[in-house]
Design a protein around this motif. Sequence first.
Motif, PDB file in Angstrom:
ATOM      1  N   TYR A 109      -9.958   2.936  11.373  1.00 52.82           N
ATOM      2  CA  TYR A 109     -11.347   2.458  11.382  1.00 52.82           C
ATOM      3  C   TYR A 109     -12.271   3.573  11.867  1.00 52.82           C
ATOM      4  O   TYR A 109     -12.032   4.182  12.901  1.00 52.82           O
ATOM      5  CB  TYR A 109     -11.454   1.240  12.301  1.00 52.82           C
ATOM      6  N   LEU A 163     -16.501  -5.488  11.923  1.00 53.00           N
ATOM      7  CA  LEU A 163     -16.884  -4.462  10.955  1.00 53.00           C
ATOM      8  C   LEU A 163     -18.384  -4.197  11.086  1.00 53.00           C
ATOM      9  O   LEU A 163     -19.207  -5.053  10.774  1.00 53.00           O
ATOM     10  CB  LEU A 163     -16.535  -4.905   9.535  1.00 53.00           C
ATOM     11  N   SER A 206     -19.747   1.317   8.765  1.00 54.07           N
ATOM     12  CA  SER A 206     -18.355   1.632   9.108  1.00 54.07           C
ATOM     13  C   SER A 206     -17.478   1.764   7.861  1.00 54.07           C
ATOM     14  O   SER A 206     -17.823   1.298   6.775  1.00 54.07           O
ATOM     15  CB  SER A 206     -17.776   0.559  10.026  1.00 54.07           C
ATOM     16  N   LEU A 254     -13.279   1.315   6.788  1.00 54.97           N
ATOM     17  CA  LEU A 254     -11.919   0.886   7.130  1.00 54.97           C
ATOM     18  C   LEU A 254     -10.986   1.377   6.038  1.00 54.97           C
ATOM     19  O   LEU A 254     -11.188   1.071   4.858  1.00 54.97           O
ATOM     20  CB  LEU A 254     -11.858  -0.641   7.231  1.00 54.97           C
TER      21      LEU A 254
END
Length: 199
Positions: free
Chosen positions: A20, A160, A164, A166
Amino acid sequence: MHEPILNKVILPLEDAKVVYFPEFLSVIEANSFFELLKSNIAWQQEEVKVFGKLYPQPRLTALYANNNRKYSYSGLTLEPKPFTPSLIKLKQRIEEISNANFTSCLLNLYRNGKDSNGWHADDEKELGRNPIIASVSLGQERIFHFKHKTKKELKYKLLLENGSLLLMEGETQHNWYHQIPKTRKIINERINLTFRIIP
């Protein structure tokens, strides 16, 4: 070249490889991409079949690609449109840190807390044996849930954030389900972009 991303979190998930990057995009960049994508993407509300009945998906979706490969999930088959300049920019940024060459992007627009994405794994055959999925979040923060497919005690929650990234790869999709649950809170819109490789 962009400045190196300093904040990198490796999630403590067994039988998985998930990383992440909470600050993949600055807030200004994320908000700019959000506005561009909201107005320039050909959003649609598809219908999915559940126990023989058709229901509208609780979110809007769109598929874009640099090839003509369709993508099928939950009984749906989506036809791609060509990547937009904004999607190409995001794809190139992700490829700098993922060492992957993505061909497709499935976008989701969550309009409010009633919009969601139920438990699933991105394990469709066209994604290959150990797919890499790059998921960018823009707009409203949402909780992302993981649960292990066989070890029922293994669960994980992640917030989240706007801007961002992931990255899910390796055997993650074989061993884990994930979802974006509904919420009763009054919340704003969120756009999620999931870049994939469909050769």
